[in-house]
Design a protein around this motif. Structure first.
Motif, PDB file in Angstrom:
ATOM      1  N   HIS A 138      23.880  -2.334   1.162  1.00 44.42           N
ATOM      2  CA  HIS A 138      22.647  -2.241   1.946  1.00 44.42           C
ATOM      3  C   HIS A 138      22.200  -0.785   2.066  1.00 44.42           C
ATOM      4  N   GLN A 139      23.141   0.120   2.252  1.00 46.97           N
ATOM      5  CA  GLN A 139      22.810   1.532   2.381  1.00 46.97           C
ATOM      6  C   GLN A 139      22.214   2.075   1.080  1.00 46.97           C
ATOM      7  N   GLN A 140      22.779   1.662  -0.039  1.00 50.15           N
ATOM      8  CA  GLN A 140      22.255   2.105  -1.332  1.00 50.15           C
ATOM      9  C   GLN A 140      20.867   1.554  -1.590  1.00 50.15           C
ATOM     10  N   ALA A 141      20.630   0.317  -1.166  1.00 55.05           N
ATOM     11  CA  ALA A 141      19.324  -0.303  -1.385  1.00 55.05           C
ATOM     12  C   ALA A 141      18.269   0.216  -0.424  1.00 55.05           C
ATOM     13  N   ASP A 142      18.695   0.740   0.723  1.00 48.40           N
ATOM     14  CA  ASP A 142      17.756   1.188   1.753  1.00 48.40           C
ATOM     15  C   ASP A 142      18.253   2.508   2.346  1.00 48.40           C
ATOM     16  N   PRO A 143      18.078   3.621   1.614  1.00 46.88           N
ATOM     17  CA  PRO A 143      18.602   4.920   2.083  1.00 46.88           C
ATOM     18  C   PRO A 143      17.987   5.394   3.398  1.00 46.88           C
ATOM     19  N   ALA A 144      16.815   4.883   3.750  1.00 50.50           N
ATOM     20  CA  ALA A 144      16.167   5.328   4.984  1.00 50.50           C
ATOM     21  C   ALA A 144      16.825   4.753   6.227  1.00 50.50           C
ATOM     22  N   THR A 145      17.621   3.722   6.050  1.00 57.48           N
ATOM     23  CA  THR A 145      18.306   3.088   7.175  1.00 57.48           C
ATOM     24  C   THR A 145      19.697   3.674   7.332  1.00 57.48           C
ATOM     25  N   THR A 146      20.100   3.890   8.573  1.00 55.36           N
ATOM     26  CA  THR A 146      21.419   4.440   8.860  1.00 55.36           C
ATOM     27  C   THR A 146      22.352   3.319   9.305  1.00 55.36           C
ATOM     28  N   PHE A 147      23.516   3.233   8.687  1.00 55.98           N
ATOM     29  CA  PHE A 147      24.507   2.215   9.019  1.00 55.98           C
ATOM     30  C   PHE A 147      25.785   2.882   9.526  1.00 55.98           C
ATOM     31  N   HIS A 148      26.272   2.434  10.668  1.00 59.56           N
ATOM     32  CA  HIS A 148      27.549   2.886  11.214  1.00 59.56           C
ATOM     33  C   HIS A 148      28.474   1.679  11.286  1.00 59.56           C
ATOM     34  N   LEU A 149      29.629   1.781  10.655  1.00 61.32           N
ATOM     35  CA  LEU A 149      30.567   0.656  10.605  1.00 61.32           C
ATOM     36  C   LEU A 149      31.769   0.923  11.488  1.00 61.32           C
ATOM     37  N   GLY A 150      32.041  -0.014  12.409  1.00 57.74           N
ATOM     38  CA  GLY A 150      33.244   0.085  13.226  1.00 57.74           C
ATOM     39  C   GLY A 150      34.460  -0.413  12.466  1.00 57.74           C
ATOM     40  N   GLN A 151      35.569  -0.515  13.171  1.00 53.61           N
ATOM     41  CA  GLN A 151      36.834  -0.887  12.543  1.00 53.61           C
ATOM     42  C   GLN A 151      37.493  -2.036  13.296  1.00 53.61           C
ATOM     43  N   PRO A 152      38.330  -2.829  12.598  1.00 46.90           N
ATOM     44  CA  PRO A 152      39.155  -3.811  13.320  1.00 46.90           C
ATOM     45  C   PRO A 152      39.964  -3.118  14.400  1.00 46.90           C
ATOM     46  N   PHE A 153      40.221  -3.819  15.494  1.00 46.19           N
ATOM     47  CA  PHE A 153      40.758  -3.166  16.688  1.00 46.19           C
ATOM     48  C   PHE A 153      42.196  -3.534  17.019  1.00 46.19           C
ATOM     49  N   GLY A 154      42.898  -4.211  16.115  1.00 49.31           N
ATOM     50  CA  GLY A 154      44.243  -4.673  16.439  1.00 49.31           C
ATOM     51  C   GLY A 154      45.266  -3.582  16.636  1.00 49.31           C
ATOM     52  N   THR A 155      45.030  -2.401  16.065  1.00 50.72           N
ATOM     53  CA  THR A 155      45.991  -1.312  16.246  1.00 50.72           C
ATOM     54  C   THR A 155      45.618  -0.402  17.405  1.00 50.72           C
ATOM     55  N   ASN A 156      44.576  -0.723  18.124  1.00 55.19           N
ATOM     56  CA  ASN A 156      44.226   0.028  19.338  1.00 55.19           C
ATOM     57  C   ASN A 156      45.350  -0.146  20.357  1.00 55.19           C
ATOM     58  N   PRO A 157      45.965   0.946  20.838  1.00 53.34           N
ATOM     59  CA  PRO A 157      47.058   0.807  21.801  1.00 53.34           C
ATOM     60  C   PRO A 157      46.682   0.001  23.036  1.00 53.34           C
TER      61      PRO A 157
END
Length: 235
Positions: A202-221
């Motif tokens: 999606h980022q490559q197809a639409d460079p004007a849009t900003t994407f921030h990806l979070g992470q799985p949270f199972g290793t969060n203490p």
């Protein structure tokens, strides 16, 4: 009466998934005063019932144990409602003096929101999307919808509609939008990796849009702390 806690996950052939699950189990074990057994429901040569039976047989007095089983699942889907109860159904006949109890699944009543909100908060101006696996079982996805509403986020699903692509398309009407996309998954694996790949495309197809990806949270203490609290406080 001694207690054994069995923490059940879906399972995966991914090494990252397995390592993250082991890390979580070590963190949980350090915070409870009784044995904790981590077990896969699928993707394993040792079934859930075999894993529990092997532990009990290794004890000098297995009849002194009560076994509580925590489904480390985020939705009340088929695995929670059917597969886990069916998997442990043979155990009471094998160990008639042992008490077996299945606890509520981990994601019930949106109690994991505290592990998701901080990821969204890193990008206060971005539109929020919570991406979950999803289930076709009646009553499963509404829990995700309620969680997303509490987080002021939109929803997208891997296994059902609306998909991530459809949700992004619906929300992309504003010029140069920004999105924070948080995966509602405990561990790394094939699906979180596929979601990351979709976002890259999606980022490559639409460079004007900003994407921030979070992470799985199972290793969060803090996640380990929450699980340990559940295992310690249930009767």
């Amino acid at each position: 009466m001694q207690r054994l806690s069995v923490v059940v996950v879906h399972g995966s052939f991914s090494e990252d998934y397995g390592q993250e699950f082991q890390t979580l189990m070590a963190q949980v074990q350090a915070q409870v005063d009784h044995p904790v057994l981590g077990a896969y429901l699928e993707c394993t040569e040792i079934s859930l019932s075999e894993a529990i039976a092997n532990f009990l047989r290794s004890q000098s007095s297995p009849e002194d144990y009560q076994v509580q089983i925590l489904p480390l699942f985020l939705l009340p889907g088929v695995h929670v409602q059917e597969d886990i109860p069916e998997a442990i159904a043979p155990l009471p006949a094998q160990f008639p003096q042992v008490q077996f109890q299945i606890l509520d699944y981990l994601g019930k009543n949106g109690r994991l929101a505290p592990f998701l909100e901080p990821q969204f908060s890193l990008y206060p101006n971005a539109q929020r999307i919570l991406v979950a696996h999803g289930s076709r079982r009646t009553g499963a996805n509404p829990e995700i919808e309620n969680l997303a509403q509490a987080l002021q986020a939109h929803t997208a699903y891997w296994a059902t509609e609306p998909s991530l692509a459809h949700t992004l398309e619906r929300l992309s009407e504003s010029p140069a939008p920004s999105f924070c996309i948080v995966p509602y998954f405990l561990f790394s694996g094939k699906i979180p990796a596929a979601i990351a790949q979709q976002i890259t495309e999606h980022q490559q197809a639409d460079p004007a849009t900003t994407f921030h990806l979070g992470q799985p949270f199972g290793t969060n203490p803090q996640c380990a702390k929450a699980i340990a609290t559940i295992l310690q406080t249930n009767p």
